[in-house]
Design a protein around this motif. Structure first.
Motif, short mmCIF file in Angstrom:
data_model
loop_
_atom_site.label_atom_id
_atom_site.label_comp_id
_atom_site.label_asym_id
_atom_site.label_seq_id
_atom_site.Cartn_x
_atom_site.Cartn_y
_atom_site.Cartn_z
N TRP A 40 8.68 17.96 7.54
CA TRP A 40 8.37 18.78 6.37
C TRP A 40 8.61 17.98 5.08
N ILE A 41 9.72 17.25 5.02
CA ILE A 41 10.00 16.43 3.83
C ILE A 41 8.94 15.34 3.69
N ALA A 42 8.59 14.69 4.81
CA ALA A 42 7.61 13.61 4.77
C ALA A 42 6.25 14.09 4.28
N ASP A 43 5.94 15.36 4.51
CA ASP A 43 4.63 15.91 4.12
C ASP A 43 4.59 16.39 2.67
N GLN A 44 5.72 16.33 1.96
CA GLN A 44 5.72 16.81 0.58
C GLN A 44 4.91 15.88 -0.32
N PRO A 45 4.09 16.44 -1.22
CA PRO A 45 3.27 15.61 -2.12
C PRO A 45 4.12 15.04 -3.25
N ALA A 46 4.92 14.02 -2.93
CA ALA A 46 5.91 13.52 -3.89
C ALA A 46 5.36 12.43 -4.80
N GLY A 47 4.21 11.85 -4.46
CA GLY A 47 3.66 10.79 -5.29
C GLY A 47 4.47 9.51 -5.22
N GLY A 48 4.78 9.05 -4.01
CA GLY A 48 5.62 7.87 -3.82
C GLY A 48 6.82 8.24 -2.98
N PHE A 49 7.60 7.22 -2.60
CA PHE A 49 8.72 7.48 -1.70
C PHE A 49 10.01 7.82 -2.43
N ARG A 50 10.15 7.40 -3.68
CA ARG A 50 11.42 7.64 -4.38
C ARG A 50 11.80 9.12 -4.46
N PRO A 51 10.86 10.03 -4.78
CA PRO A 51 11.25 11.44 -4.83
C PRO A 51 11.75 11.97 -3.48
N LEU A 52 11.24 11.41 -2.39
CA LEU A 52 11.70 11.85 -1.08
C LEU A 52 13.16 11.42 -0.86
N GLU A 84 0.82 -1.20 0.00
CA GLU A 84 0.00 0.00 0.00
C GLU A 84 0.86 1.26 0.00
N ALA A 85 0.25 2.37 -0.39
CA ALA A 85 0.95 3.67 -0.31
C ALA A 85 1.27 3.96 1.14
N PHE A 86 2.45 4.54 1.38
CA PHE A 86 2.89 4.79 2.75
C PHE A 86 2.10 5.92 3.40
N SER A 87 1.72 5.71 4.65
CA SER A 87 1.05 6.76 5.43
C SER A 87 2.09 7.81 5.83
N PRO A 88 1.65 9.00 6.26
CA PRO A 88 2.62 10.01 6.72
C PRO A 88 3.53 9.49 7.83
N LYS A 89 2.98 8.70 8.75
CA LYS A 89 3.79 8.15 9.83
C LYS A 89 4.86 7.21 9.29
N SER A 90 4.50 6.38 8.33
CA SER A 90 5.47 5.44 7.75
C SER A 90 6.51 6.18 6.92
N ARG A 91 6.07 7.20 6.17
CA ARG A 91 7.02 8.00 5.39
C ARG A 91 8.06 8.63 6.30
N LEU A 92 7.63 9.10 7.47
CA LEU A 92 8.55 9.72 8.42
C LEU A 92 9.54 8.69 8.95
N LYS A 93 9.05 7.50 9.26
CA LYS A 93 9.94 6.44 9.76
C LYS A 93 10.96 6.05 8.70
N LEU A 94 10.53 5.92 7.46
CA LEU A 94 11.43 5.58 6.37
C LEU A 94 12.47 6.67 6.14
N LEU A 95 12.03 7.92 6.18
CA LEU A 95 12.96 9.03 5.99
C LEU A 95 14.00 9.08 7.10
N ARG A 96 13.56 8.87 8.33
CA ARG A 96 14.49 8.89 9.46
C ARG A 96 15.55 7.82 9.30
N PHE A 97 15.13 6.62 8.86
CA PHE A 97 16.08 5.53 8.67
C PHE A 97 17.11 5.88 7.59
N HIS A 98 16.64 6.37 6.45
CA HIS A 98 17.55 6.65 5.34
C HIS A 98 18.44 7.86 5.64
N ALA A 99 17.91 8.84 6.37
CA ALA A 99 18.74 9.99 6.76
C ALA A 99 19.87 9.54 7.67
#
Length: 329
Positions: A191-203, A162-177
């Motif tokens: 702020w990055i997690a809230d960007q309308p990127a249309g998927g996780f790759r652009p983040l 499924e598409a990642f929720s904001p909470k999951s996007r934040l967790k993924l970003l924290r890991f990769h950062a």
């Protein structure tokens, strides 16, 4: 001893991918222990939901184990050139006899190749060799896939991402950062997690852009700094400029490069242009695919081919380095 530990440590488990991670991990363990596994496995989800990440982790785990397992990865739309009834160009056994077969983006499978895939599945099922498919949707929604093959996919293990929720996007970003050693404040990450990127790759692309400035900064980058850095990021080279530069370098025309020619020189030029569009223009796999009239799995295949060649051919690596400098202005 678990041979499959390293790649799986790089996968972040979130509610949207937990079932898929477990399914792929179990398949890898079954190969390691020569156990039977439910096959085929179909991973389906929209671009940016992690299908490619899971496939890459599985391939890395299997190929880096000391057991000598073989893996074949093929884009479904490339199966149009595979052998049909009465033909044998040497590629059919590779599909049927490898220890693990991965067919990416099955929604793009040419109709005339459905019987080929069915025959390969029959052979692989009898020999207990697992097969993994990826797709943008589940079997019932694969309108271009013949009903008989869709039924075969349904009879295996079907796992959605499924598409990642904001909470999951934040967790993924924290890991990769953390993995990239990029220090960001909590507000900047949100702020990055809230960007309308249309998927996780652009983040992930945003994190790569911030990598250089973060190394130079003594403190964590703030939300304001991140917003300014991303807004002022240098404009990436246009795909048309990349195509023109690569075509001139390889002595082919842009029309040939963007066409369907399978001449070796043209194919290498095309793969090189795709690689540069992906790495220099910071476009997502689907976006690069749209520019070249290919699906994202073909783009990924081209990128992998170029990355492999860069490590083996110094002259080619020098050519690519020169092209990168040229298109960067």
């Amino acid at each position: 001893m678990t041979l499959l530990a390293p790649p799986w440590n790089d996968l972040v488990r979130v509610p949207e991918n937990r079932s898929a991670v477990r399914a792929v991990w179990q398949l890898g363990r079954a190969l390691e222990q020569s156990r039977r596994v439910v096959s085929p496995l179909l991973l389906h989800g929209l671009p940016g939901t992690g299908k490619t990440t899971l496939v890459d982790a599985l391939v890395q785990a299997v190929t880096e184990s000391p057991l000598g397992h073989t893996v074949q990865i093929v884009a479904a739309n490339d199966l149009d050139s595979r052998p049909q009834e009465g033909e044998d160009d040497g590629t059919y056994p590779e599909l049927a006899e490898c220890d693990l077969l991965i067919v990416e983006d099955v929604q793009h499978l040419p109709p005339r190749s459905a019987d080929l895939v069915g025959r390969v599945l029959d052979l692989r099922t009898r020999s207990r060799r697992p097969t993994v498919f990826t797709a943008h949707a589940g079997p019932a929604a694969l309108l271009n896939v013949p009903r008989r093959l869709a039924s075969r996919l349904s009879a295996g293990l079907v796992v959605p991402l499924e598409a990642f929720s904001p909470k999951s996007r934040l967790k993924l970003l924290r890991f990769h950062a953390d993995r990239l050693k990029i220090k960001l404040t909590a507000d900047a990450l949100r702020w990055i997690a809230d960007q309308p990127a249309g998927g996780f790759r652009p983040l992930l692309g945003m994190l790569q852009t911030l990598r250089g400035p973060a190394r130079k900064s003594m403190t964590a980058l703030t939300r304001e700094q991140v917003a300014n850095l991303l807004a002022n990021d240098a404009r990436p080279p246009a795909v048309a400029d990349i195509v023109a530069a690569v075509a001139a370098s390889f002595g082919v025309s842009p029309k040939e490069l963007l066409g369907t020619s399978r001449l070796k020189t043209v194919m290498l030029a095309r793969q090189t242009a795709i690689y540069l569009a992906r790495t220099a223009s910071k476009l997502s796999l689907p976006a690069v695919g749209r520019e070249f009239g290919r699906d994202h799995s073909t783009v990924l295949h081209a990128v992998r081919k170029v990355e492999e060649l860069l490590t083996k051919d110094a002259d080619y690596a020098g050519t690519v380095k020169g092209l990168r400098t040229e298109i960067s202005g």
